[in-house]
Scaffold this motif. Structure first.
Motif, short mmCIF file in Angstrom:
data_model
loop_
_atom_site.label_atom_id
_atom_site.label_comp_id
_atom_site.label_asym_id
_atom_site.label_seq_id
_atom_site.Cartn_x
_atom_site.Cartn_y
_atom_site.Cartn_z
N LEU A 25 0.82 -1.22 0.00
CA LEU A 25 0.00 0.00 0.00
C LEU A 25 0.85 1.27 0.00
N ASN A 26 0.67 2.09 -1.04
CA ASN A 26 1.34 3.39 -1.08
C ASN A 26 0.40 4.42 -0.46
N LEU A 27 0.12 4.28 0.82
CA LEU A 27 -0.86 5.19 1.44
C LEU A 27 -0.18 6.44 1.99
N PRO A 28 -0.81 7.60 1.79
CA PRO A 28 -0.26 8.82 2.40
C PRO A 28 -0.35 8.74 3.93
N GLN A 29 0.36 9.69 4.57
CA GLN A 29 0.34 9.69 6.04
C GLN A 29 -1.06 10.00 6.57
N TRP A 30 -1.33 9.45 7.73
CA TRP A 30 -2.67 9.55 8.32
C TRP A 30 -3.13 11.01 8.49
N ASP A 31 -2.22 11.92 8.90
CA ASP A 31 -2.68 13.30 9.14
C ASP A 31 -3.19 13.95 7.84
N LYS A 32 -2.58 13.58 6.72
CA LYS A 32 -3.06 14.14 5.45
C LYS A 32 -4.44 13.55 5.12
N ILE A 33 -4.59 12.28 5.36
CA ILE A 33 -5.89 11.65 5.08
C ILE A 33 -6.95 12.27 5.99
N GLU A 34 -6.58 12.50 7.25
CA GLU A 34 -7.55 13.05 8.22
C GLU A 34 -8.02 14.44 7.77
N THR A 35 -7.05 15.27 7.33
CA THR A 35 -7.42 16.63 6.89
C THR A 35 -8.37 16.56 5.69
N THR A 36 -8.03 15.69 4.74
CA THR A 36 -8.87 15.56 3.55
C THR A 36 -10.28 15.08 3.93
N PHE A 37 -10.33 14.08 4.78
CA PHE A 37 -11.64 13.54 5.15
C PHE A 37 -12.44 14.53 5.99
N ARG A 38 -11.75 15.33 6.80
CA ARG A 38 -12.45 16.35 7.59
C ARG A 38 -13.17 17.32 6.64
N GLY A 39 -12.48 17.68 5.55
CA GLY A 39 -13.08 18.59 4.56
C GLY A 39 -14.34 17.97 3.96
N ILE A 40 -14.26 16.67 3.65
CA ILE A 40 -15.43 15.99 3.06
C ILE A 40 -16.61 16.05 4.05
N PHE A 41 -16.31 15.76 5.31
CA PHE A 41 -17.38 15.74 6.32
C PHE A 41 -17.94 17.14 6.53
N GLU A 42 -17.05 18.16 6.51
CA GLU A 42 -17.54 19.53 6.72
C GLU A 42 -18.43 19.97 5.55
N ARG A 43 -18.04 19.61 4.37
CA ARG A 43 -18.85 20.01 3.18
C ARG A 43 -20.12 19.18 3.08
N GLN A 44 -20.10 18.00 3.68
CA GLN A 44 -21.22 17.05 3.58
C GLN A 44 -21.55 16.76 2.12
N TRP A 45 -20.52 16.64 1.35
CA TRP A 45 -20.68 16.32 -0.07
C TRP A 45 -19.82 15.07 -0.31
N TYR A 46 -20.49 13.93 -0.39
CA TYR A 46 -19.75 12.66 -0.34
C TYR A 46 -19.53 12.03 -1.71
N THR A 47 -20.43 12.34 -2.64
CA THR A 47 -20.30 11.75 -3.98
C THR A 47 -21.02 12.64 -5.00
N ASN A 48 -21.39 12.07 -6.17
CA ASN A 48 -22.06 12.84 -7.23
C ASN A 48 -21.23 14.03 -7.69
N HIS A 49 -20.02 13.74 -8.20
CA HIS A 49 -19.18 14.75 -8.83
C HIS A 49 -18.90 15.93 -7.90
N GLY A 50 -18.44 15.58 -6.72
CA GLY A 50 -18.10 16.61 -5.74
C GLY A 50 -16.81 17.32 -6.12
N PRO A 51 -16.40 18.30 -5.28
CA PRO A 51 -15.22 19.11 -5.64
C PRO A 51 -13.93 18.30 -5.76
N LEU A 52 -13.77 17.27 -4.94
CA LEU A 52 -12.52 16.49 -5.03
C LEU A 52 -12.50 15.63 -6.30
N ALA A 53 -13.64 15.06 -6.64
CA ALA A 53 -13.71 14.24 -7.87
C ALA A 53 -13.42 15.12 -9.09
N ARG A 54 -13.98 16.33 -9.07
CA ARG A 54 -13.73 17.22 -10.22
C ARG A 54 -12.26 17.67 -10.24
#
Ligand SMILES: Cc1ncc(COP(=O)(O)O)c(C=O)c1O
Length: 400
Positions: A25-54
């Motif tokens: 697994l070439n996984l990034p460090q946990w703190d980077k994943i946590e920051t990214t996932f926090r943004g997803i939870f704050e935006r409450q936009w999980y799928t359907n061509h969200g900002p990260l997918a675009r």
């Protein structure tokens, strides 16, 4: 060095306490994943061509130097969507059997009939010379695979496809970060598909993508990947839910940012494998041509069992017990797997190089969590096993 009776297969202690798998697994460090996932939870936009997918579509297109990248849920769906975006619902597609079965399964799902082609013994990829005699009036496409990140004859297959008016697609699942004459492998053919499965050099746990310079193809692929009304519309005959979620896109963006450093580390480990295993009897390591670059995620070795003293399967058995989990890719070949194997058209098919590679190829572990010391230790084990090959072979044959 262990005595022949001390190897783990015969009851000794494994060299590694934990299994070392291919496709680490070439996984990034946990703190980077946590920051990214926090943004997803704050935006409450999980799928359907969200900002990260675009954002990922744009970033990956830029990385490849193509006009369009269309991210989807995995590499298999990328192939299914690609086949439909090319406009085919039936017809023959020339494809190697020596590939991960998903290549063929996806094209078959999309309605195409696979015509299995043998591959080059040197590169493990199909060539224009091998594909040409398989072209019939029913052929609609050639699907090459950039296996192990090795370019699949991009120029000569393009010339062949043009001569016969065929579509040319490449399964580039292994080829993120690989180039041919300085051009990323995503730039060849009408389109290329990628996988961001957890084992891949850029990974989103699961994920995939279609890359193309063709505006119409891209519009059709975007339409097919989603039933969502917000997406672009083009005339297509089928649609599917193949969207990449925000969680996947977040991981893919982080992983893409670390691609160069992961390749550099992969290359250093690959060089150790090459230096240590390359001169052992009966071991041939695949290495990129001078004009190509690789992501070095796959350390692929072809074993000549007569010269090595052990067959590929015997070596793999001994290594597995040491927790060195090499993969016997791809055994058997896709043409010998269900459903194809049971079909009259394929039952008597003979693909001599493919069948030899299915018997002789082994892939060693590489990827971010591995250290160079791990590789040295693996090479020590292989060297010791080959030195004791005669005794070990006799022991294995006695124990069945
Ligand atoms: C050559 C090849 N093609 C296609 C796929 C399918 O990709 P995914 O697992 O993302 O569906 C894989 C998966 O490993 C692969 O190795």
């Amino acid at each position: 060095m262990k005595h022949p009776d001390q190897w783990a297969l015969f009851g000794g202690k494994p060299t590694f306490a934990q299994p070392l798998h291919v496709g680490q697994l070439n996984l990034p460090q946990w703190d980077k994943i946590e920051t990214t996932f926090r943004g997803i939870f704050e935006r409450q936009w999980y799928t359907n061509h969200g900002p990260l997918a675009r954002e990922f579509d744009i970033a990956f297109a830029r990385h490849l130097g193509v006009k369009h990248a269309i991210a989807v849920s995995n590499g298999t769906v990328a192939l299914m969507v690609a086949a439909r975006a090319l406009g085919f619902e039936q017809g023959e597609v020339i494809v190697p059997s020596f590939t991960f079965p998903a290549t063929v399964q996806a094209l078959s799902w999309a309605g195409l009939t696979p015509v299995f082609c043998d591959v080059s013994a040197a590169t493990h990829t199909l060539t224009a010379e091998q594909a040409r005699p398989l072209i019939t009036p029913s052929t609609v496409a050639i699907a090459g695979v950039h296996l192990w990140g090795q370019p699949c004859a991009p120029e000569s297959l393009a010339a062949l496809a043009e001569e016969f008016g065929l579509a040319l697609l490449f399964d580039a699942a292994h080829a993120v970060g690989c180039t041919h004459h300085g051009r990323p492998l995503g730039q060849f053919g009408d389109l290329a598909t990628f996988s961001f499965h957890a084992t891949k050099v850029v990974n989103a746990a699961e994920g995939g993508c279609i890359a193309t310079d063709d505006d119409e193809l891209a519009a059709r692929a975007r339409t097919i990947r989603s039933f969502h009304p917000g997406e672009h519309y083009a005339a297509v005959t089928a649609r599917i839910n193949g969207k990449m979620s925000e969680a996947q896109a977040g991981l893919a963006l982080l992983s893409l940012a670390e691609l160069e450093s992961n390749i550099t580390a992969n290359r250093s480990r690959h060089i150790i494998y090459q230096q240590r295993l390359g001169d052992l009897p009966g071991m041939r390591l695949l290495t990129p041509e001078a004009h190509d670059t690789s992501n070095h995620q796959y350390v692929t070795v072809v074993i000549d069992s007569e010269r090595a003293g052990l067959s590929r399967d015997q070596l793999a058995l001994l290594l597995d017990a040491e927790n060195i989990m090499c993969r016997r890719y791809f055994a058997p070949g896709t043409h010998q797997l269900p459903p194809f194997r049971d079909h009259p058209a394929y039952r008597t098919l003979s693909l001599p190089v493919t069948e030899r590679l299915c018997r002789d190829v082994i892939v060693f572990p590489n990827g971010a969590p591995m250290t160079e010391d791990d590789v040295v230790k693996i090479c020590d084990v292989v060297e010791a096993l080959l030195r004791q090959a005669h005794t070990l072979r006799a022991k294995l044959e006695r124990t069945g």
